[in-house]
Scaffold this motif. Sequence first.
Motif, PDB file in Angstrom:
ATOM      1  N   HIS A   1      49.178 126.599 113.166  1.00 29.38           N
ATOM      2  CA  HIS A   1      49.865 127.307 112.083  1.00 29.38           C
ATOM      3  C   HIS A   1      50.418 128.617 112.647  1.00 29.38           C
ATOM      4  O   HIS A   1      49.870 129.191 113.575  1.00 29.38           O
TER       5      HIS A   1
ATOM      6  N   GLN B   1      52.837 129.552 116.704  1.00 27.95           N
ATOM      7  CA  GLN B   1      53.343 128.195 116.559  1.00 27.95           C
ATOM      8  C   GLN B   1      54.855 128.184 116.458  1.00 27.95           C
ATOM      9  O   GLN B   1      55.489 129.207 116.176  1.00 27.95           O
TER      10      GLN B   1
ATOM     11  N   VAL C   1      56.523 124.413 112.116  1.00 26.77           N
ATOM     12  CA  VAL C   1      57.076 123.054 112.170  1.00 26.77           C
ATOM     13  C   VAL C   1      56.146 122.054 111.481  1.00 26.77           C
ATOM     14  O   VAL C   1      56.586 121.010 111.000  1.00 26.77           O
ATOM     15  N   ASP C   2      54.851 122.396 111.383  1.00 25.96           N
ATOM     16  CA  ASP C   2      53.922 121.492 110.678  1.00 25.96           C
ATOM     17  C   ASP C   2      53.954 121.703 109.163  1.00 25.96           C
ATOM     18  O   ASP C   2      53.055 121.262 108.456  1.00 25.96           O
TER      19      ASP C   2
ATOM     20  N   HIS D   1      53.708 124.418 107.225  1.00 29.66           N
ATOM     21  CA  HIS D   1      52.838 125.365 106.546  1.00 29.66           C
ATOM     22  C   HIS D   1      53.467 126.751 106.539  1.00 29.66           C
ATOM     23  O   HIS D   1      53.930 127.232 107.574  1.00 29.66           O
TER      24      HIS D   1
ATOM     25  N   ASP E   1      48.240 123.023  99.737  1.00 33.02           N
ATOM     26  CA  ASP E   1      49.432 122.439  99.152  1.00 33.02           C
ATOM     27  C   ASP E   1      49.142 121.697  97.851  1.00 33.02           C
ATOM     28  O   ASP E   1      50.019 121.063  97.300  1.00 33.02           O
TER      29      ASP E   1
ATOM     30  N   THR F   1      55.165 115.285 112.219  1.00 32.90           N
ATOM     31  CA  THR F   1      55.203 115.982 110.926  1.00 32.90           C
ATOM     32  C   THR F   1      53.991 116.885 110.731  1.00 32.90           C
ATOM     33  O   THR F   1      53.904 117.589 109.734  1.00 32.90           O
ATOM     34  N   GLY F   2      53.045 116.859 111.656  1.00 35.94           N
ATOM     35  CA  GLY F   2      51.778 117.558 111.427  1.00 35.94           C
ATOM     36  C   GLY F   2      51.508 118.667 112.417  1.00 35.94           C
ATOM     37  O   GLY F   2      52.429 119.200 113.045  1.00 35.94           O
ATOM     38  N   HIS F   3      50.233 118.992 112.531  1.00 33.95           N
ATOM     39  CA  HIS F   3      49.828 120.123 113.370  1.00 33.95           C
ATOM     40  C   HIS F   3      50.292 119.978 114.808  1.00 33.95           C
ATOM     41  O   HIS F   3      50.640 120.967 115.458  1.00 33.95           O
TER      42      HIS F   3
ATOM     43  N   ALA G   1      52.953 118.864 115.951  1.00 37.56           N
ATOM     44  CA  ALA G   1      54.374 119.178 116.137  1.00 37.56           C
ATOM     45  C   ALA G   1      54.618 120.654 116.399  1.00 37.56           C
ATOM     46  O   ALA G   1      55.625 121.023 117.011  1.00 37.56           O
ATOM     47  N   SER G   2      53.723 121.505 115.927  1.00 43.66           N
ATOM     48  CA  SER G   2      54.007 122.937 116.024  1.00 43.66           C
ATOM     49  C   SER G   2      53.235 123.615 117.154  1.00 43.66           C
ATOM     50  O   SER G   2      53.352 124.824 117.339  1.00 43.66           O
TER      51      SER G   2
ATOM     52  N   ALA H   1      40.630 117.850 118.649  1.00 49.53           N
ATOM     53  CA  ALA H   1      39.610 118.794 118.180  1.00 49.53           C
ATOM     54  C   ALA H   1      39.579 120.037 119.063  1.00 49.53           C
ATOM     55  O   ALA H   1      39.416 121.164 118.572  1.00 49.53           O
TER      56      ALA H   1
ATOM     57  N   LEU I   1      42.667 122.025 117.871  1.00 46.85           N
ATOM     58  CA  LEU I   1      42.687 122.492 116.478  1.00 46.85           C
ATOM     59  C   LEU I   1      41.398 123.198 116.053  1.00 46.85           C
ATOM     60  O   LEU I   1      41.421 123.977 115.100  1.00 46.85           O
TER      61      LEU I   1
ATOM     62  N   LEU J   1      36.002 118.113 109.271  1.00 44.76           N
ATOM     63  CA  LEU J   1      36.101 117.278 110.471  1.00 44.76           C
ATOM     64  C   LEU J   1      34.754 116.632 110.788  1.00 44.76           C
ATOM     65  O   LEU J   1      34.691 115.467 111.192  1.00 44.76           O
TER      66      LEU J   1
ATOM     67  N   GLY K   1      45.178 117.875 107.080  1.00 48.60           N
ATOM     68  CA  GLY K   1      46.532 118.273 107.468  1.00 48.60           C
ATOM     69  C   GLY K   1      47.084 119.417 106.647  1.00 48.60           C
ATOM     70  O   GLY K   1      48.053 120.069 107.061  1.00 48.60           O
ATOM     71  N   THR K   2      46.504 119.661 105.473  1.00 48.71           N
ATOM     72  CA  THR K   2      47.010 120.745 104.626  1.00 48.71           C
ATOM     73  C   THR K   2      46.222 122.037 104.823  1.00 48.71           C
ATOM     74  O   THR K   2      46.574 123.061 104.256  1.00 48.71           O
ATOM     75  N   LEU K   3      45.136 121.969 105.607  1.00 46.55           N
ATOM     76  CA  LEU K   3      44.299 123.160 105.810  1.00 46.55           C
ATOM     77  C   LEU K   3      44.712 123.910 107.061  1.00 46.55           C
ATOM     78  O   LEU K   3      45.265 123.333 107.990  1.00 46.55           O
ATOM     79  N   HIS K   4      44.392 125.191 107.087  1.00 45.99           N
ATOM     80  CA  HIS K   4      44.559 125.942 108.319  1.00 45.99           C
ATOM     81  C   HIS K   4      43.494 125.460 109.299  1.00 45.99           C
ATOM     82  O   HIS K   4      42.300 125.527 108.990  1.00 45.99           O
ATOM     83  N   PRO K   5      43.901 124.957 110.463  1.00 46.55           N
ATOM     84  CA  PRO K   5      42.900 124.513 111.427  1.00 46.55           C
ATOM     85  C   PRO K   5      41.967 125.638 111.835  1.00 46.55           C
ATOM     86  O   PRO K   5      42.298 126.817 111.736  1.00 46.55           O
TER      87      PRO K   5
END
Lengths: 118, 317
Positions: free
Chosen positions: A24, A51, A103-104, A106, B8, B148-150, B152-153, B226, B229, B245, B307-311
């Motif tokens: 994030h 990120q 990009v994710d 958030h 979200d 589309t998820g963590h 990717a960024s 893991a 993240l 997790l 996927g919606t939480l801050h890792p």
Amino acid sequence: MRLLSLIAVIPLLFLFATGEVGAHAFLDHAEPRVGNKVAAPPREVTLWFTQKLEPAFSTVTVTNAAGERVDTGKARVSGTQMAVSLRPVGGGTYHVNWRVLSVDTHTTNGNFTFQVGQ
Amino acid sequence: MDWFGAADGGPMVATRAIHFAATAIVTGTLVFQAVVANPALRSQEAAAKPFRTQTRYVAWISLAVAVISGLAWVLLLTMSLSDESLGEAITSGALRDVLNLTQFGSVSQIRLALAILLAFCLAFERSAFWRWLGLGAAVGLIASIAWTGHAASTPHKLGYLHLGADVLHLTAAAAWIGGLVPLALLLGAGKHHQGRAGLELDVVRRFSALGIASVATLILSGIINAWILVGSFHALVITGYGQLLMLKLAVFAAMLAFAAINRLSLMPRLALPSADTQQDALRGLSRNTLIEIGFGLFLFAVVGVLGTLHPAAHLVQ
């Protein structure tokens, strides 16, 4: 039962796993630096994030002590970096407000100040 | 820690979970057909026909659910980013911006194209070319979720490692958990037909090999994910992300326990000469497979929240 023995190994692997990476988009550092005083008025403010950012949904504004915008508007975003040019400014305290979409998908936001003057 | 409210909101979590599960089932079904069912049923045309009809229904229904939930995901994200209602988000140009100006939007369009290609392949599956193309499209559909998820960024070279691990993780999860659905159908059909234990044994052996490869891939790629993240045992324990997790790992461990019982206890009994023993083993395998499917669906719900939480990693830096 060999497969089951693998399960016991997983938490142990976490014990040995240490990392300094994040996820994030959070502010990593900025120029002018967060909370710092600079002698000469900067021409732009640049922010580096942890990120990759989405340019279309990432913004930054810079305001003076009176709350007036001193940035030129459109932020330039590339990878993890976002920059915005400033109009000529004098001494004083400036507030930087950022809101970015990583990009994710958030959204995160934050703010900091820097000072200009001797 | 509001896990199921998440950042979200509940609808986003539910939509993601449904999308992951449906995509995994359509992909797992096609992988199962290619790796397990087609080789095992090659000389068993009587058993193959009803099974192919059932799996065709499963593939079509899960693909339809994947497409609808994928579209809902795009709309919910657009509403969240623009802070507008559904109608406003569509008419204001926010949906167009999300589709054209974000990586999530571009990947979503590519994934919709893959889903359409997959639908064509399912319609023309009598040809081997279309079957293999369909398998490729299905794997692409599940693997592309990584963009589309963590993963990717994550910046720099670590991002490539994270994306690679996520692609493998998603594909292996689909092959194993998604493949449990056609396995349950095949085992369920066998309960009503005496003298098919040889076929079931062959199917279970092949699926077991696929499962072992999938589990090994899941563990390896899961450790990489893991590490990126979560980052440390401390973060695993003190953050909501880490705790969720650990719940995921506990469910995964339970699934492994059932898989081990199937392989080490029930599968050998299918090879015994007694028809009663074979039927008992088949019933046990069917029951365990259904339980594993239940655990698998719960796992997708957990992933929908994660996927919606801050890792955890950056929360404890």
